[in-house]
Design an enzyme around this catalytic site. Structure first.
Site, PDB file in Angstrom:
ATOM      1  N   SER A  24      40.120  45.570  47.479  1.00 45.57           N
ATOM      2  CA  SER A  24      39.341  46.579  47.357  1.00 45.57           C
ATOM      3  C   SER A  24      40.436  48.132  47.720  1.00 45.57           C
ATOM      4  O   SER A  24      40.385  49.281  46.802  1.00 45.57           O
ATOM      5  CB  SER A  24      38.360  47.015  48.759  1.00 45.57           C
ATOM      6  OG  SER A  24      37.465  46.180  48.444  1.00 45.57           O
ATOM      7  N   ARG A  28      41.649  50.715  44.458  1.00 44.78           N
ATOM      8  CA  ARG A  28      41.885  52.387  44.688  1.00 44.78           C
ATOM      9  C   ARG A  28      43.019  52.903  44.434  1.00 44.78           C
ATOM     10  O   ARG A  28      43.341  53.957  44.020  1.00 44.78           O
ATOM     11  CB  ARG A  28      41.201  52.695  45.998  1.00 44.78           C
ATOM     12  CG  ARG A  28      39.587  52.387  46.152  1.00 44.78           C
ATOM     13  CD  ARG A  28      39.036  52.072  47.709  1.00 44.78           C
ATOM     14  NE  ARG A  28      37.552  51.982  47.760  1.00 44.78           N
ATOM     15  CZ  ARG A  28      36.989  50.928  47.378  1.00 44.78           C
ATOM     16  NH1 ARG A  28      37.315  49.889  46.902  1.00 44.78           N
ATOM     17  NH2 ARG A  28      35.337  51.117  47.507  1.00 44.78           N
ATOM     18  N   GLN A 169      30.825  50.847  46.142  1.00 43.94           N
ATOM     19  CA  GLN A 169      31.082  51.015  44.694  1.00 43.94           C
ATOM     20  C   GLN A 169      30.473  52.463  44.150  1.00 43.94           C
ATOM     21  O   GLN A 169      31.235  53.085  43.541  1.00 43.94           O
ATOM     22  CB  GLN A 169      30.875  49.890  43.955  1.00 43.94           C
ATOM     23  CG  GLN A 169      31.911  48.483  44.202  1.00 43.94           C
ATOM     24  CD  GLN A 169      31.601  47.568  43.722  1.00 43.94           C
ATOM     25  OE1 GLN A 169      30.419  47.112  42.896  1.00 43.94           O
ATOM     26  NE2 GLN A 169      32.202  46.457  43.637  1.00 43.94           N
ATOM     27  N   ASP A 314      30.628  40.162  51.515  1.00 42.47           N
ATOM     28  CA  ASP A 314      31.587  39.090  50.703  1.00 42.47           C
ATOM     29  C   ASP A 314      31.901  38.040  51.413  1.00 42.47           C
ATOM     30  O   ASP A 314      32.346  37.057  50.855  1.00 42.47           O
ATOM     31  CB  ASP A 314      32.918  39.930  50.510  1.00 42.47           C
ATOM     32  CG  ASP A 314      32.566  40.909  49.217  1.00 42.47           C
ATOM     33  OD1 ASP A 314      31.541  41.182  48.647  1.00 42.47           O
ATOM     34  OD2 ASP A 314      33.445  42.087  49.198  1.00 42.47           O
ATOM     35  N   ARG A 345      24.449  34.446  44.649  1.00 41.04           N
ATOM     36  CA  ARG A 345      25.043  33.863  45.923  1.00 41.04           C
ATOM     37  C   ARG A 345      24.087  33.320  46.944  1.00 41.04           C
ATOM     38  O   ARG A 345      24.321  32.413  47.751  1.00 41.04           O
ATOM     39  CB  ARG A 345      26.070  34.684  46.715  1.00 41.04           C
ATOM     40  CG  ARG A 345      27.323  34.849  45.882  1.00 41.04           C
ATOM     41  CD  ARG A 345      28.231  35.569  46.631  1.00 41.04           C
ATOM     42  NE  ARG A 345      29.655  35.794  45.774  1.00 41.04           N
ATOM     43  CZ  ARG A 345      30.613  36.858  46.036  1.00 41.04           C
ATOM     44  NH1 ARG A 345      30.503  37.647  46.945  1.00 41.04           N
ATOM     45  NH2 ARG A 345      31.367  36.642  45.106  1.00 41.04           N
TER      46      ARG A 345
HETATM   47  C1  S3P Z   1      33.608  46.788  46.912  1.00 37.75           C
HETATM   48  C2  S3P Z   1      32.280  46.838  47.433  1.00 37.75           C
HETATM   49  C3  S3P Z   1      31.239  46.000  47.836  1.00 37.75           C
HETATM   50  C4  S3P Z   1      31.990  44.395  47.782  1.00 37.75           C
HETATM   51  C5  S3P Z   1      33.127  44.354  46.595  1.00 37.75           C
HETATM   52  C6  S3P Z   1      33.940  45.439  46.853  1.00 37.75           C
HETATM   53  C7  S3P Z   1      34.705  47.730  46.816  1.00 37.75           C
HETATM   54  O1  S3P Z   1      30.253  45.760  46.832  1.00 37.75           O
HETATM   55  O2  S3P Z   1      30.836  43.410  47.766  1.00 37.75           O
HETATM   56  O3  S3P Z   1      33.505  42.846  46.730  1.00 37.75           O
HETATM   57  O4  S3P Z   1      35.612  47.452  46.907  1.00 37.75           O
HETATM   58  O5  S3P Z   1      34.064  49.031  47.079  1.00 37.75           O
HETATM   59  P1  S3P Z   1      29.057  46.757  46.661  1.00 37.75           P
HETATM   60  O6  S3P Z   1      29.728  48.413  46.406  1.00 37.75           O
HETATM   61  O7  S3P Z   1      28.448  46.523  45.604  1.00 37.75           O
HETATM   62  O8  S3P Z   1      28.535  46.790  48.035  1.00 37.75           O
END
Ligand code: S3P
Length: 428
Positions: A24, A28, A169, A314, A345
């Protein structure tokens, strides 16, 4: 199609230094470096398929990238270059959704696309709120599926938006759009999702006020300060090793240099609630808390998991392996989001556990698992990295075969090398 065979090697005591860097934060770093006019320097950037796609995309948008093998230096362009080709997000939901928010306020025409898995995941959760503030976004099924086409528009409106889902996200896409809009925006989410974006952007000089689950975002007319950071290791990737240590008798593992952000370590807390011995040792705090996580095996008991789902979404596939070993029943609820990850999942975890002789049943928003004894089986990853890595953990107890393991490279390229420290592995 590659097959990974895993079998028990006995108890272990290991220190692991090189769990994959945080995915993540790495995505970014690449995207946010475009918001500055100076070079950002990133140490320990995740060099996995997903995050290399994001780096490749910002290079197609005009960034200059220099990788000395240790530090990646990203020099943003003076203005975004309109790419001559599609921007390939590979398997990455984070890349495509964050970029939708970023590109909506840039001038130019952009097409984002990915592999067959990504192109069947929902995008309206980002497209619709962006469209409501003036973004011009098209895509298959009226913007639900990639390829997604964006005609960037420098006059996005400020907003007051309440999201129905706790998604980092969606939140990040909307923060990026707000920074490029004309007034002060307010974003609310039902439960706080992972909060790296707001932390990193505030550190770069963005004006974002946080009040619990509400963010107030001020438009940004001047470039932000560059990022200078070292990405810690990913607690979601480390969690496979936490599970294997907790289910292998008389074993322990120390994971070094891990991200300890509260919104990311909830699964470790659940493992502790089940009976595992889990210790967090904070060693540093810049942008984020960082430290070691030590996990020791112990008899596990079943639990119910129905709160703070966004904080462990996750890790649920890996946690399910611990549920299958625990005494009694475990239940997961309020986790419908699991159905729209890299695979469905809920059904994939239940189907593969059933193949291993474990009693597991699916519901619309979760599943229940009765702890039992694994039998050897062939697992189908359905092209989902977290399914492949989670089920490989069973190899600590009985021999197991995982089919279709190329997907592991999307997030954790050195996974099999590390796994072979604690179990026997054979990649064919
Ligand atoms: C993430 C947000 C999560 C996560 C993904 C990474 C991110 O998804 O499941 O693996 O880096 O912002 P969602 O925003 O759909 O919850």
């Amino acid at each position: 199609m590659s097959i990974l065979k895993v079998s028990p090697k006995g108890n272990f005591s290991q220190i692991i230094y090189d769990i994959a860097s945080d995915k993540s934060i790495s995505h970014r770093c690449a995207i946010f470096s475009m918001l500055s006019n100076k070079s950002s320097t990133i140490k320990n950037y995740l060099r996995a398929e997903d995050t290399m796609c994001t780096l490749n995309i910002i290079s197609k948008l005009g960034a200059k990238i220099y990788d000395d093998g240790d530090i990646i230096t990203i020099t943003p362009p003076q203005s975004i270059k309109e790419p001559a080709d599609i921007l390939d997000c590979g398997n990455s939901g984070t890349a495509i959704r964050l970029l939708m928010g970023f590109l909506s306020s840039q001038s130019g025409f952009f097409v984002l696309s990915g592999d067959r898995y990504l192109n069947s995941r929902p995008m309206k959760r980002v497209a619709d709120p962006l469209r409501s503030i003036g973004a011009m976004i098209g895509g298959r099924d009226n913007g639900e599926f990639a390829p997604i086409a964006i005609r960037g528009n420098s006059s996005l409106r400020a907003y007051n938006y309440t999201s129905q889902i706790a998604s980092a996200q969606v939140k990040t896409a909307m923060i990026l759009a707000a920074l490029g809009s004309k007034g002060v925006s307010v974003y609310k989410e039902p439960v706080m999702s992972r909060n790296h974006s707001e932390k990193m952007l505030i550190a770069m000089g963005a004006q974002i006020e946080i009040d619990d689950t509400t963010l107030k975002i001020y438009p940004q007319d001047t470039p932000l300060e560059p990022l200078k950071l070292e990405v810690p290791n990913d607690p979601s990737s480390g969690f496979f090793f936490a599970v294997i240590a907790s289910i292998t008798e008389n074993s322990q593992i120390r994971l070094k240099n891990m991200l300890l952000n509260d919104t990311r370590i909830e699964a470790y807390r659940v493992l502790a609630r089940m009976g595992a011995d889990v210790e967090f040792i904070k060693t540093d705090s810049k942008y984020e808390d960082v430290g070691d996580i030590v996990i020791k095996s112990a008899p596990l008991s079943g639990v119910e998991v129905s709160k703070n789902i966004a904080w462990l979404i996750d890790e649920l596939p890996a946690l399910s392996i611990a549920f299958a070993v625990a005494k009694g029943k475990s239940i997961v609820k309020n986790a419908k989001e699991l159905r729209v990850k890299e695979s469905d999942r809920i059904s994939v975890v239940v189907e593969n556990l059933n193949r291993c002789g474990i009693d597991a049943k699916e519901f619309d928003d979760g599943y229940e698992i009765e702890g039992g004894e694994f039998k050897s089986a062939k697992i189908d990853s359905y092209g989902d990295h977290r399914i492949a890595m989670s089920f490989a953990m069973i190899g600590a107890l009985v021999p197991i075969e995982i089919e279709d393991v190329e997907c592991i490279k999307t997030s954790f390229p050195n996974f099999i090398e590390l796994l072979s420290k604690v179990v026997n592995t054979d990649l064919q």
